[in-house]
Structure formats: C-alpha cells, structure tokens
Design a protein around this motif. Structure first.
Motif, mmCIF file in Angstrom:
data_model
loop_
_atom_site.group_PDB
_atom_site.id
_atom_site.type_symbol
_atom_site.label_atom_id
_atom_site.label_comp_id
_atom_site.label_asym_id
_atom_site.label_seq_id
_atom_site.Cartn_x
_atom_site.Cartn_y
_atom_site.Cartn_z
ATOM 1 N N CYS A 232 -8.622 2.285 -4.352
ATOM 2 C CA CYS A 232 -8.439 0.870 -4.028
ATOM 3 C C CYS A 232 -9.162 0.010 -5.063
ATOM 4 C CB CYS A 232 -8.956 0.575 -2.627
ATOM 5 S SG CYS A 232 -10.684 0.996 -2.370
ATOM 6 N N ARG A 233 -8.728 -1.241 -5.177
ATOM 7 C CA ARG A 233 -9.375 -2.176 -6.103
ATOM 8 C C ARG A 233 -10.762 -2.552 -5.591
ATOM 9 N NH1 ARG A 233 -4.461 -4.920 -8.890
ATOM 10 N NH2 ARG A 233 -2.903 -3.927 -7.618
ATOM 11 N N TYR A 234 -10.848 -2.763 -4.271
ATOM 12 C CA TYR A 234 -12.135 -3.050 -3.634
ATOM 13 C C TYR A 234 -12.076 -2.527 -2.202
ATOM 14 C CZ TYR A 234 -9.985 -6.914 -1.083
ATOM 15 O OH TYR A 234 -9.191 -7.658 -0.260
ATOM 16 N N LEU A 235 -13.232 -2.226 -1.654
ATOM 17 C CA LEU A 235 -13.338 -1.669 -0.308
ATOM 18 C C LEU A 235 -13.449 -2.821 0.694
ATOM 19 C CD1 LEU A 235 -13.478 0.983 1.255
ATOM 20 C CD2 LEU A 235 -15.932 0.962 0.951
ATOM 21 N N SER A 236 -12.347 -3.157 1.336
ATOM 22 C CA SER A 236 -12.333 -4.254 2.308
ATOM 23 C C SER A 236 -12.997 -3.820 3.604
ATOM 24 C CB SER A 236 -10.895 -4.692 2.590
ATOM 25 O OG SER A 236 -10.193 -3.660 3.253
ATOM 26 N N ALA A 237 -13.339 -4.777 4.425
ATOM 27 C CA ALA A 237 -13.963 -4.490 5.723
ATOM 28 C C ALA A 237 -13.021 -3.667 6.593
ATOM 29 C CB ALA A 237 -14.347 -5.790 6.416
ATOM 30 N N MET B 121 0.853 -1.172 0.000
ATOM 31 C CA MET B 121 0.000 0.000 0.000
ATOM 32 C C MET B 121 0.895 1.231 0.000
ATOM 33 S SD MET B 121 -2.741 1.540 2.783
ATOM 34 C CE MET B 121 -2.958 0.028 3.592
ATOM 35 N N LYS B 122 0.541 2.193 -0.807
ATOM 36 C CA LYS B 122 1.299 3.432 -0.895
ATOM 37 C C LYS B 122 0.478 4.543 -0.244
ATOM 38 C CE LYS B 122 1.775 5.433 -4.960
ATOM 39 N NZ LYS B 122 2.237 5.835 -6.295
ATOM 40 N N ILE B 123 1.128 5.350 0.582
ATOM 41 C CA ILE B 123 0.461 6.480 1.242
ATOM 42 C C ILE B 123 1.128 7.760 0.764
ATOM 43 C CG2 ILE B 123 -0.028 7.609 3.436
ATOM 44 C CD1 ILE B 123 -0.044 4.810 4.706
ATOM 45 N N ILE B 124 0.319 8.689 0.278
ATOM 46 C CA ILE B 124 0.814 9.981 -0.199
ATOM 47 C C ILE B 124 0.143 11.074 0.627
ATOM 48 C CG2 ILE B 124 0.919 11.576 -2.154
ATOM 49 C CD1 ILE B 124 0.691 9.066 -3.979
ATOM 50 N N ILE B 125 0.941 11.967 1.179
ATOM 51 C CA ILE B 125 0.405 13.080 1.965
ATOM 52 C C ILE B 125 0.837 14.381 1.297
ATOM 53 C CG2 ILE B 125 0.415 14.258 4.194
ATOM 54 C CD1 ILE B 125 1.010 11.509 5.464
ATOM 55 N N GLU B 126 -0.131 15.226 0.987
ATOM 56 C CA GLU B 126 0.127 16.520 0.375
ATOM 57 C C GLU B 126 -0.473 17.604 1.259
ATOM 58 O OE1 GLU B 126 -1.687 16.508 -3.475
ATOM 59 O OE2 GLU B 126 -0.399 14.898 -4.226
ATOM 60 N N GLU B 127 0.298 18.665 1.502
ATOM 61 C CA GLU B 127 -0.232 19.781 2.288
ATOM 62 C C GLU B 127 -1.138 20.629 1.417
ATOM 63 O OE1 GLU B 127 2.326 22.072 4.755
ATOM 64 O OE2 GLU B 127 3.642 20.359 5.147
#
Length: 146
Positions: free
Chosen positions: A20-25, A1-7
């Motif tokens: 996401c490909r699908y919304l998991s629980a 999983m990649k996390i990108i944070i932009e101000e």
C-alpha cells in the motif's frame, strides 16, 4: 484495490503480504482483526495448562488477587495480572470497564443504563457485567456512542 490470492504449497506457512502507499486506519484495523484470530492466552484449570483463544474469552476479572478468564461455559485462572492482560489485549476488542474487569467488546449484545451513572453490559452468553462510572466515557468513545 486489487486482491490476489495464491494457494501455498503443502507445508508452507500461510502469509499475508500487504502492499500500500500508506497504512490507513481502516487497513490497520483490518490487519489487527486478522491477527486477533491467532491471539492466544495461557490459562490454568487446577494444574492443567490450557491455550485459550482470546476471541473465546467473554471477560477477565480479578478477585482477591487472582485473575480469572471467563469462557462460554468454563472459567480459567491466569497467572498474569489484570494490567498485563489489558496491555496485551489492547489492540484487540478488549476494554477495561471497571477496576477489576476487562470485557471482550465483541461479546456485548446490549448496554443498559443503571442507577448512579453506571451501565450494564449484557454479553452473548447471557451474563451481565457492570461498567463503572469512571470507565463509561472511554467505553462510549471506543464503541462510537455519543
């Protein structure tokens, strides 16, 4: 999983974009908890109107057709019925534990068995609330207790 944070630029509203490909629980649960941070309720003390964060409420109780919201050291009144609050807070950490009582699950520190199949929940502010027999199994399921 990649996390990108932009101000954000000043004045822009904060936003969260999930790709996401699908919304998991698990992802849905995480998003629900993030949304809960902004969840508020309208409450009253006398004629004063207060906006209360739902995460600051320990439990909600109806007494003589009046609904009360119990905070750390203050009690508010709500114009909503208990079933309306239950529906509104269902996606958050709230659970009905008696005919006239809804508790914030995140405020429970321990659960003790009592006589006749009921349970008693000790809240982080030291208060104790009784969990009726008919709600014990639903609470155990929600908490993952076997």
């Amino acid at each position: 999983m990649k996390i990108i944070i932009e101000e954000q630029i000043d004045g822009e509203e904060d936003q969260l974009i999930v790709k996401c490909r699908y919304l998991s629980a698990e992802l849905l649960e995480l998003l629900t908890k993030l949304k809960a941070e902004d969840s508020t309720l309208i409450a009253y003390i006398g004629s004063e109107i207060h906006i209360v964060k739902s995460k600051d409420i320990y439990y909600i109780e109806t007494v003589d057709n009046t609904t009360f919201l119990y905070g750390t050291d203050i009690v508010y009144e709500s114009k909503q019925k208990l079933y309306e609050l239950e529906a509104e807070l269902a996606v958050l950490d709230f659970q009905r534990i008696a005919k006239s009582l809804i508790v914030n699950l995140s405020k429970i520190t321990s659960i003790l068995p009592t006589m006749s199949g009921r349970l008693e929940a000790v809240l982080s502010n030291g208060e104790r609330v009784i969990i009726s027999r008919q709600y014990v199994s639903a609470l155990k399921k929600r908490l993952g207790i076997v």
